[in-house]
Design a protein around this motif. Structure first.
Motif, short mmCIF file in Angstrom:
data_model
loop_
_atom_site.label_atom_id
_atom_site.label_comp_id
_atom_site.label_asym_id
_atom_site.label_seq_id
_atom_site.Cartn_x
_atom_site.Cartn_y
_atom_site.Cartn_z
N LYS A 1 0.84 -1.20 0.00
CA LYS A 1 0.00 0.00 0.00
C LYS A 1 0.88 1.25 0.00
O LYS A 1 1.98 1.25 0.54
N LYS A 2 0.37 2.30 -0.60
CA LYS A 2 1.12 3.54 -0.68
C LYS A 2 1.15 4.25 0.68
O LYS A 2 0.12 4.44 1.32
N ASN A 3 2.35 4.58 1.12
CA ASN A 3 2.54 5.43 2.30
C ASN A 3 3.94 6.04 2.20
O ASN A 3 4.64 5.87 1.20
N ASN A 4 4.36 6.73 3.22
CA ASN A 4 5.67 7.39 3.17
C ASN A 4 6.81 6.38 3.01
O ASN A 4 7.79 6.64 2.30
N GLN A 5 6.68 5.24 3.67
CA GLN A 5 7.72 4.22 3.59
C GLN A 5 7.80 3.62 2.19
O GLN A 5 8.88 3.30 1.69
N ILE B 1 7.19 5.13 -0.56
CA ILE B 1 7.86 6.11 -1.43
C ILE B 1 9.36 6.00 -1.30
O ILE B 1 10.11 6.05 -2.29
N ILE B 2 9.85 5.83 -0.06
CA ILE B 2 11.29 5.64 0.16
C ILE B 2 11.76 4.36 -0.51
O ILE B 2 12.82 4.32 -1.14
N PHE B 3 10.95 3.32 -0.39
CA PHE B 3 11.29 2.05 -1.03
C PHE B 3 11.42 2.20 -2.54
O PHE B 3 12.36 1.70 -3.15
N GLU B 4 10.47 2.90 -3.15
CA GLU B 4 10.51 3.08 -4.60
C GLU B 4 11.71 3.91 -5.04
O GLU B 4 12.28 3.68 -6.11
N ASN C 1 14.64 3.93 -3.46
CA ASN C 1 15.77 2.99 -3.37
C ASN C 1 15.76 2.01 -4.54
O ASN C 1 16.81 1.66 -5.08
N GLN C 2 14.57 1.56 -4.91
CA GLN C 2 14.43 0.65 -6.04
C GLN C 2 14.92 1.31 -7.32
O GLN C 2 15.63 0.70 -8.13
N LYS C 3 14.54 2.57 -7.52
CA LYS C 3 14.94 3.31 -8.72
C LYS C 3 16.46 3.48 -8.77
O LYS C 3 17.08 3.27 -9.83
N ASP C 4 17.09 3.82 -7.64
CA ASP C 4 18.54 4.00 -7.61
C ASP C 4 19.26 2.70 -7.95
O ASP C 4 20.22 2.70 -8.73
N LEU C 5 18.79 1.60 -7.37
CA LEU C 5 19.42 0.31 -7.63
C LEU C 5 19.22 -0.09 -9.09
O LEU C 5 20.14 -0.62 -9.74
N GLU C 6 18.04 0.16 -9.63
CA GLU C 6 17.76 -0.22 -11.01
C GLU C 6 18.65 0.56 -11.98
O GLU C 6 19.21 -0.02 -12.92
N ASN C 7 18.80 1.85 -11.76
CA ASN C 7 19.65 2.67 -12.64
C ASN C 7 21.10 2.21 -12.58
O ASN C 7 21.78 2.09 -13.62
N ALA C 8 21.60 1.97 -11.38
CA ALA C 8 22.99 1.53 -11.23
C ALA C 8 23.21 0.16 -11.85
O ALA C 8 24.25 -0.10 -12.47
N THR C 9 22.22 -0.73 -11.72
CA THR C 9 22.33 -2.07 -12.30
C THR C 9 22.41 -2.01 -13.82
O THR C 9 23.19 -2.73 -14.45
N GLU C 10 21.58 -1.15 -14.42
CA GLU C 10 21.61 -1.02 -15.88
C GLU C 10 22.95 -0.48 -16.36
O GLU C 10 23.48 -0.90 -17.40
N GLN C 11 23.52 0.47 -15.63
CA GLN C 11 24.83 1.02 -16.02
C GLN C 11 25.92 -0.04 -15.91
O GLN C 11 26.79 -0.13 -16.79
N LEU C 12 25.87 -0.84 -14.85
CA LEU C 12 26.86 -1.91 -14.69
C LEU C 12 26.72 -2.92 -15.83
O LEU C 12 27.73 -3.40 -16.37
N VAL D 1 21.21 -1.02 1.00
CA VAL D 1 20.33 0.03 1.53
C VAL D 1 18.87 -0.36 1.33
O VAL D 1 18.04 -0.23 2.24
N LEU D 2 18.54 -0.86 0.14
CA LEU D 2 17.17 -1.25 -0.15
C LEU D 2 16.70 -2.38 0.76
O LEU D 2 15.62 -2.32 1.36
N LEU D 3 17.53 -3.42 0.87
CA LEU D 3 17.14 -4.58 1.68
C LEU D 3 17.08 -4.22 3.16
O LEU D 3 16.17 -4.67 3.88
N ASP D 4 18.02 -3.41 3.63
CA ASP D 4 18.01 -3.00 5.04
C ASP D 4 16.74 -2.23 5.37
O ASP D 4 16.15 -2.39 6.44
N HIS D 5 16.32 -1.38 4.43
CA HIS D 5 15.11 -0.59 4.66
C HIS D 5 13.88 -1.49 4.73
O HIS D 5 13.00 -1.32 5.60
#
Length: 478
Positions: free
Chosen positions: A404-408, A410-413, A415-426, A459-463
């Motif tokens: 469900k959408k909440n503040n947490q 949004i933080i998760f998404e 983190n997901q976006k950052d990991l996804e971008n870095a993964t594509e670059q790698l 960071v994503l998994l810890d969160h």
């Protein structure tokens, strides 16, 4: 308390300890002569062992002997009681001494060893069990062979086979049948013991044994990593419950139903499902030949009359139809959004696994340009990290689908976006053609990028794990 029923356990255990080849009860089923268990402790301090089939048999025998030393009843009955309690030794002994023993034996479908029975008899080709009922010896042989070879040994029949193993020895001589029986017994032991699980990898006969039950990753001797709780590939950050729902959702035809609801209508006369494939609103049902209007679903005949109000909006009826269709369409679009991204990372992960072969060639080529074996290992490390990130990202979309959408969230998404971008670059770095003049530069970029990917993944998994611990996540079960 020695009895004929104890042969399977006592003789088998002694023979295994002495490493003798001549075993009366267990024929050779291709086990390792000197097995060794591999003890592991993963990054989350979840200790476990990888056992061979022979070690599982020994473990089963040891469990029976341990309990039998205390309860002092025939070993065969001990095994049935352990099976009844899913091999929870403490619970068995607690019920045995603190509860009603007659009720315990009755619930486990066992004849109490303390009651006098008629005993087994064999006379004139007739054989009787402890209950006193006698049957033809040839019938026993055919019955047991059929149950073992054709039907397997479900819970309904397992007690029979456990209790009357001596009967099986007397009437089943075929080594193949005995071999199948032994596999069934071993499999039953593993399947009903919550601290044991077969490796789900095809053609792998190893078993994982844990000290306590939990949803944690384990790695088999065949290098397959899976979740001990559910047996699926390790799926952090999504929990087993939601992954199970997702797999079922993907397997069944619920989304086909959503598409039909969102893109078709039913004939108002016979309820046949119709898809519009042209611009004309005059529809003719192929099943019942009824002429109707696609827009209002009313009969087509009066549409040419000046008094007919197909253009007049009926708020109540329209709202019901619109709400139902829009709800189905929205549910379908939402599912496809997450499913497409889930499948995309799954497909990429398959390609990334093939990347190992390409990287191996690149590593060999680099060693031809005055680089040592140690110096080129950064490429393999990079592919390892890339595969880990792909797998994590794949399951983040399952987690997000039920979130469900909440503040947490949004933080998760984020983190997901950052990991996804870095993964594509790698991934782009690793798929480039590495030439001599760019060797040093690309090495530094690959190392920096896979280290960044590792940190963003953590960071994503810890969160997510923090959210589990603090009960921050709210779920939406469509």
């Amino acid at each position: 308390m020695d009895s004929e029923d104890d042969m399977l356990y006592e003789d088998d255990s002694d023979q295994m300890d002495d490493d003798e080849d001549d075993q009366d009860d267990f024929v050779d089923i291709g086990m390792d002569p000197e097995p060794t268990s591999a003890k592991h402790k993963n990054e989350e301090d979840f200790p476990y062992e990888v056992l061979t089939t022979e070690q599982i048999v020994r473990h089963m025998v040891d469990c029976i002997k341990e309990v039998n030393t205390v309860v002092q009843i025939p070993a065969t009955i001990t095994r049935i009681l352990l099976t009844h309690f899913k091999w929870d030794k403490e619970k068995l002994m607690e019920c045995y001494y603190d509860g009603d023993q007659d009720k315990l034996f009755s619930e486990a479908h066992v004849i109490s060893p303390f009651k006098k029975t008629l005993g087994a008899t064999a006379k004139k080709e007739m054989t009787g069990l402890e209950c006193g009922h006698k049957f033809c010896s040839a019938c026993w042989s055919r019955y047991l062979t059929t149950k073992i070879m054709d039907e397997g040994m479900g819970q309904k029949y397992s007690y029979l086979f456990f209790l009357y193993y001596t009967v099986l020895l007397n009437f089943v001589r075929d080594p193949k049948v005995k071999l199948k029986y032994q596999h069934l017994i071993t499999n039953s032991f593993v399947e009903c013991n919550r601290l044991l699980r077969w490796c789900p990898s095809p053609d792998c006969g190893h078993v994982i044994r844990v000290h306590y039950y939990d949803c944690k990753p384990v790695k088999c001797a065949c290098n397959h990593v899976f979740c001990f709780a559910c047996g699926e590939n390790w799926h952090d950050p999504v929990k087993c419950k939601w992954l199970s729902k997702w797999i079922k959702k993907c397997d069944d035809d619920s989304e086909t139903s959503n598409w039909i609801a969102a893109n078709t209508k039913e004939c108002p006369k016979c309820n046949a499902t119709i898809e519009k494939d042209g611009g004309c609103n005059h529809m003719v049902c192929k099943r019942c030949k009824f002429d109707f209007c696609w827009v209002c679903l009313g009969p087509w005949e009066p549409h040419g009359s000046s008094w007919y109000n197909c253009n007049r909006y009926d708020e109540d009826e329209a709202k019901k139809a619109r709400d139902a269709q829009e709800k189905s369409r929205a549910a379908l679009q939402r599912y496809l959004f997450y499913c497409n991204r889930y499948m995309n990372h799954m497909q990429s992960l398959k390609f990334e696994n093939k990347l190992y072969a390409t990287i191996k060639y690149k590593m060999e080529d680099m060693q031809q340009h005055n680089m040592s074996w140690i110096e080129v290992q950064f490429l393999k490390k990079a592919v390892d990290v890339l595969c880990q990130c792909r797998q994590t990202l794949m399951f983040t979309y399952v987690f997000a689908f039920y979130l469900k959408k909440n503040n947490q969230s949004i933080i998760f998404e984020d983190n997901q976006k950052d990991l996804e971008n870095a993964t594509e670059q790698l991934s782009e770095y690793l798929e480039r053609d590495i030439t001599d003049d760019m060797l040093v530069d690309i090495k530094q970029k690959v190392q920096d990028k896979y280290r960044y990917c590792e940190s963003r993944r953590k960071v994503l998994l810890d969160h997510v794990h923090e959210g589990y611990e603090k009960d921050l996540w709210e779920y939406n079960d469509p």
